[in-house]
Design an enzyme around this catalytic site. Structure first.
Site, PDB file in Angstrom:
ATOM      1  N   LYS A  35     -28.208 -89.155 -73.562  1.00 34.88           N
ATOM      2  CA  LYS A  35     -29.473 -88.884 -74.254  1.00 34.88           C
ATOM      3  C   LYS A  35     -29.210 -88.127 -75.553  1.00 34.88           C
ATOM      4  CE  LYS A  35     -30.199 -84.602 -71.678  1.00 34.88           C
ATOM      5  NZ  LYS A  35     -31.099 -83.825 -70.799  1.00 34.88           N
ATOM      6  N   TYR A 254     -26.833 -65.197-101.152  1.00 33.94           N
ATOM      7  CA  TYR A 254     -28.228 -64.767-101.089  1.00 33.94           C
ATOM      8  C   TYR A 254     -28.337 -63.413-100.389  1.00 33.94           C
ATOM      9  CZ  TYR A 254     -29.718 -69.426-102.553  1.00 33.94           C
ATOM     10  OH  TYR A 254     -29.924 -70.575-103.267  1.00 33.94           O
TER      11      TYR A 254
END
Length: 359
Positions: A35, A254
């Site tokens: 899956k 950042y």
């Protein structure tokens, strides 16, 4: 310019891990769980590599259809079953097995039109409390299911909630509830996921359902796939695109969350959260730069990460950077990030190139 970030999928490793599951399962049949795009490894190619399994497990109807479109003829089990007559008819047309976990699904099967018969996997809720029939109605639900004209045979199953916790009392309780609830029924049984298969001999039953271990990752905390003789099936890699010589006190990225404590080389590698690398990976999270372990330094950006290259002073632009996989277990990276390896391997973004290797 083509981004160098890519995921290498090792087909030989997939086959090896299936063989390890086979060794651990004794005589049990194996449903290989593929899956979620084979846990991020590529559904169709992974299924072909795992074609020595006895069946495949998928979560959704479209995943099963994709397997049939790829020429897969092994049994395919829809682990959440179907929710409408239209889905049921499509599933029958593709000869899928169905997990049955609700009253609604039994009623639908009782009223289904004549046509191809199917194998059902009747799910007991033995304590996970997600899907399945409670023990109080399980026997009655089995009787109803067996009387449905469209049902060919029934397998009894449950799902373990704490199989990733060795010696878990909850797992022992779930196995006992399953054995008690199914004791008077003659049918094949399935209990074990990867953790159950590797850690609980009583969970192996007639069918086992390995998932994460097929991709080379341990289901247990504080362990890696190598501890179980597994090989990583996914290696995520990129390249250094710059090496900067920074001074003591320079702040990186950042927010300037990392400050250079001395003159030092900082590498910039072409991968970031836009590629699926975890944005919250903290400074200190390891990567491999040309085979040498080096820590992240500063925040992960959308397209880039910055790396403390002091452990590899000879690093240069173009050097290979491994984010996890070969030489660096995904479990270790996940532990630094505060997540699980399942999430790392399932979240790679579409812009990351996939390449298959075979040993």
């Amino acid at each position: 310019m083509t981004r160098p970030a890519r995921a290498l999928i090792d087909l030989k490793a997939l086959r090896h891990n299936l063989s390890r599951a086979r060794e651990a399962s004794s005589d049990a049949k194996i449903m290989a769980v593929v899956k979620a795009n084979a846990y991020g490894h590529g559904l169709q190619s992974a299924a072909h590599a795992l074609n020595q399994a006895d069946a495949f497990g998928v979560a959704r109807l479209d995943e099963g259809v994709a397997l049939r479109d790829a020429g897969i003829t092994l049994p395919v089990v829809l682990l959440s079953g179907v929710e409408s007559i239209d889905e049921l008819e499509e599933a029958r047309g593709h000869e899928f097995d169905l997990v049955v976990h609700s009253e609604h699904q039994i009623a639908m099967l009782e009223n289904a039109p004549q046509g191809p018969r199917i194998r059902a996997w009747l799910k007991l809720d033995s304590g996970m409390h997600r899907l399945g029939f409670p023990a109080s109605v399980f026997g009655r639900s089995h009787s109803r299911l067996c009387q449905c004209a469209v049902i060919d045979s029934v397998v009894l199953m449950t799902h373990l909630a704490d199989a990733d916790v060795p010696q878990s009392e909850r797992v022992a309780d779930q196995i006992a509830i399953f054995e008690y609830s199914t004791g008077g029924i003659s049918a094949e049984r399935s209990i074990a996921n990867s953790g159950g298969l590797l850690g609980w001999s009583k969970a192996r039953a007639d069918w086992v359902r390995p998932g994460i271990m097929l991709y080379g990752i341990s289901p247990f905390a504080q362990a890696t796939g190598a501890d179980h003789g597994l090989l990583p099936a996914m290696t995520v890699e990129t390249r250094l695109i710059a090496v900067n010589r920074l001074a003591r006190g320079d702040r990186i990225g950042y927010g300037g969350t990392y400050t250079c404590e001395e003159p030092m080389p900082i590498g910039v590698a072409a991968i970031g959260y836009g590629d699926g690398y975890p944005r919250h990976a903290p400074s200190g999270t390891p990567v491999l730069v040309d085979g040498v372990r080096c820590p992240l330094a500063g925040r992960v950006s959308m397209d880039l990460i910055t790396i403390d290259l002091r452990p590899n002073m000879d690093a240069k632009p173009g050097d290979r950077v491994v984010l996890w996989g070969e030489g660096l277990p995904a479990e270790e990276v996940a532990d630094h990030v505060g997540t699980i390896a399942y999430e790392l391997i399932c979240r790679m973004a579409p812009r990351v190139d996939y390449a298959e290797v075979d040993g």
